[in-house]
Design a protein around this motif. Sequence first.
Motif, short mmCIF file in Angstrom:
data_model
loop_
_atom_site.label_atom_id
_atom_site.label_comp_id
_atom_site.label_asym_id
_atom_site.label_seq_id
_atom_site.Cartn_x
_atom_site.Cartn_y
_atom_site.Cartn_z
N VAL A 1 53.57 66.91 60.28
CA VAL A 1 54.55 66.15 61.05
C VAL A 1 54.41 66.56 62.51
O VAL A 1 54.57 67.73 62.86
N ASP A 2 54.09 65.58 63.37
CA ASP A 2 53.93 65.84 64.80
C ASP A 2 55.27 65.83 65.52
O ASP A 2 56.27 65.26 65.05
N ASP A 3 55.25 66.45 66.69
CA ASP A 3 56.37 66.39 67.64
C ASP A 3 57.70 66.81 67.00
O ASP A 3 58.72 66.11 67.11
N ILE A 4 57.69 67.95 66.35
CA ILE A 4 58.92 68.53 65.81
C ILE A 4 59.66 69.23 66.95
O ILE A 4 59.10 70.08 67.65
N ARG A 5 60.94 68.88 67.13
CA ARG A 5 61.71 69.43 68.25
C ARG A 5 62.51 70.67 67.85
O ARG A 5 62.82 71.51 68.70
N ARG A 6 62.88 70.78 66.59
CA ARG A 6 63.62 71.95 66.13
C ARG A 6 63.35 72.14 64.64
O ARG A 6 63.02 71.19 63.93
N PRO A 7 63.49 73.38 64.14
CA PRO A 7 63.18 73.66 62.73
C PRO A 7 63.98 72.82 61.75
O PRO A 7 63.48 72.45 60.69
#
Length: 952
Positions: free
Chosen positions: A600-606
Amino acid sequence: MDVSGLPSFVQDSVPLSTLLGYLQTSSDSIVVVDGNRQPIYLNDRAREEMAQYAAQLGEDFLAEVVEGGKGDELTRLCCEAADSGKPVSFEARLDWLDAWYEIQATAIDGNMILRFRNISDRREAEERLRAAEERYRLAANATKDLIWDYDVRAGSIDWSDALRQFGYSLQNLRCEIEWWRQRVHPVDRARVVESLDEALASGRDRWSSRYRFMRADGSYVVVRDGGFVIRDQDGKPLRMVGSITDLTEDHDARQELARTRSLSHSIAAAAQITVHVVEPDGTIMYEHAFDAHNRNDVQLVQSVGQNWFDQLPHESAVAARACVARVFAEKREERLQVRMVAESGVECWLDLTITPISVGVEEPRVMISAFDVTALQQLRQSLRETQLVHQSILEASADWIMILGTRGEIKLINEPGLRMLEISQPELLLEKQWAELWPEGVRQTIGSALSEANDSRSARFTECALTAAGTPKWWDVVLTPMLDDAGRVIRLLAIARDITSARMQAEEIRWASEHDALTSLPNRRSFQSRLQEATAGAATQGAAVGLLLIDLDHFKHVNDSLGHAAGDCLLIGFAERLRECVEPRGIVARVGGDEFAVIVDDIRRPQELAQIGDKILKQMQAPFAYEDRIISAGASIGAALFPDDAASGHELFKSADIALYALKETGRGGLRMFHSHLREEAQLVASQLSLARTVLREASIVPFYQPRIELHSGRILGFEALLRWQHATNGIQEPATILASFREYDIASGLGELMYTSVLRDLARWRAQNVEVGRVSINVAPAEFLRDNYAERLLSTMAAIGIPPHDVEIEVTEHVFFDRGTHYVIRALQKLKDAGVQIALDDFGTGYSSLSHLRDLPVDVVKIDRSFISRALEDPEIGSIVTAVVELARSLSLQVVAEGIETEAQRSYLLSHQCHQGQGYLFHRPMPAGMVAETLRHHAEIIAAGAPTLKI
């Protein structure tokens, strides 16, 4: 012969036969003249030459025999000879004999002996020499060349007066050869001197060279030097006469002339033409024959006066006569080719040029130039055959082949090429630019390829183009320069192969190599590549990438119970649901049998990654339909983030795998996010596995034995074999140091085999020593049952070592019934029990207890875990559990053994609750095999002595 006229002393002192022999064999005329100057004797030679003229002479023979005043000279010399007593000679011409003679006069006994020797030949030769020398002198004075005469034996050179034109004085007209050598330019000297010496030594009669000669003022001029070698009868050089020509004034003109002559000579030599001038009937009047390089043995050399036509075969002679007749009649040149047969039988061909010429006489002539064109004919035939072969190759080729001009214009294309390009009118293609056959976006590639080929380099490219009918095709193209003999590019050869099918197959192969055939998802190889790309891109952009590793829970159970078709259906359905959950944002891949991965690309937070994982788990709650059945499945997910949890794609996968492993260790189902402590745990596992491999490789297993005690009497009933291993520096180690290895089949089975083999050998030694140790129990890890042959291997080893099965007990934990291969475990335990091996259920009650295990499985002994024993006195609930286990075992006719008894109170408690067997530090600590016999002996002595305590 009358010799009366000879002097008396000659007649007296010389035998007559000797005298006559001398006189007869002499080649000279001998005349004896008396004191009156009259001949008194002539030998045969004199009579032959002079007798007919002697009668004409007067009274004074000496005065009249030589005319022109020479008679007085002869008379004077005779007087001189008479006075001196020595022979006197001179030369004179006897006109009446028309010859020159050398006359020698010798006075003897008042008489004069005259010897006449004919020297006309010598005088004639001397006269010719004087004339030649005079001509040489005149020629030397008339020419500008410097004439020289080299006396080879004396090593000296005589120069003509022309030496002055080089600035030298007449004092140098005679000099040593070294004087000349030193005046040859130093650069030319070695070459010139070497060539002169070689000419003298080789036997050649001529020498020439061109070099720079030093003038008296130190400047150099270019000269041509050459001479003729005069040799003696043995071929040794005596003299060498030659001339030096100053080439300075016309050096440039001579160089150009030399170049022209060289070119003319090369052309003439290369032409290899034989020339004959013949009359109308074929009579040869002149010839210039060339046969030095006649490879076909065609003899064109004829003698002047012979008939030229006679050398030709009949049919060629007829054609040649007719042609010559036309040339004479029409006064114009004609050409003709005639066939000949060489002496070797090889057929040859001549190209004749017959030209009318005028030679200043009334009779006409023709010049016949003959050139052997056999090789040319053969070459033409070979060329025709080669062209046919090339044409056949062009037409039979599976490729389209084009010949292009250097600017890319099409000059030729083969028939297969027209068919492949679907062109029906080839004439429309010729002279068209090759680049126009390609799409606009490809023409830059075409231009680069043309530039490379024009630069004498081959070019290759693969591109797609439409045929004339609009069919897209892929072409593998090689563009090669065609060079002339000088290495210049004159044409370009383009060969293109239709690789459309191969490219489609390659694409299919590539797709198959990167995708799972069942689910059509990217496979592990493709996943790893995409993961590296994703993490590299995220590192560049400062973004984050999430990874989910997903295991289908109990997938093997589906395969085993419903079949592989049901398992495949489950995998396909699960893959489709994964796509629906994450696409287009994420990439789904199948990385193993029942393992999937999601990038999964562009994960902003866990939390965002955890939400995707929860969504997947929720999707899995819905059952899957297979034929008329419903399949329920769950999933376990390990999750990790880049760059928070890893510095690379490889580390990110490892982190997610660690999280998944940790989740499965605590129970299946759900999601586990990676945490740094999980890596520490994983590192600990890795360390333990490494140690275990060392133990396995070095076979450093050392069994320790702890006695099993009858609690009321203290008697030793048997032993439990406990695994220990020998560390190279730290000594004996506990099994906890390699705990993780017991979950890995390969290592666990290897360690287990080493352990039970060592225990069985200890048993064999004790049996040999008559030491009664009772039954020995051996612990078996669940992983050891993962191959369906554990029982067979153990029983085989027991038989090989000679240990009866009833001396052995196998201990297993309840974990073996919940892990993989449960049916293998049950079958193995049953087989062992049937053979006489006792089965013990270890650590009973530690969380996986099931009454069905005691009822349904082949268990003989139940062992209560030490955690219950240590707390039974303080915790009533634990005490109740212990009591319940003991009662349950008694009701099922199972033995009960309490582990970890450390106090007398615990022993009393267990006895009060009908538990009669136990082990622990209260009695004995584990001991090496070497202490077992002594321990048994000592223990028996204590019991026999009625010791107040059972603690040993």
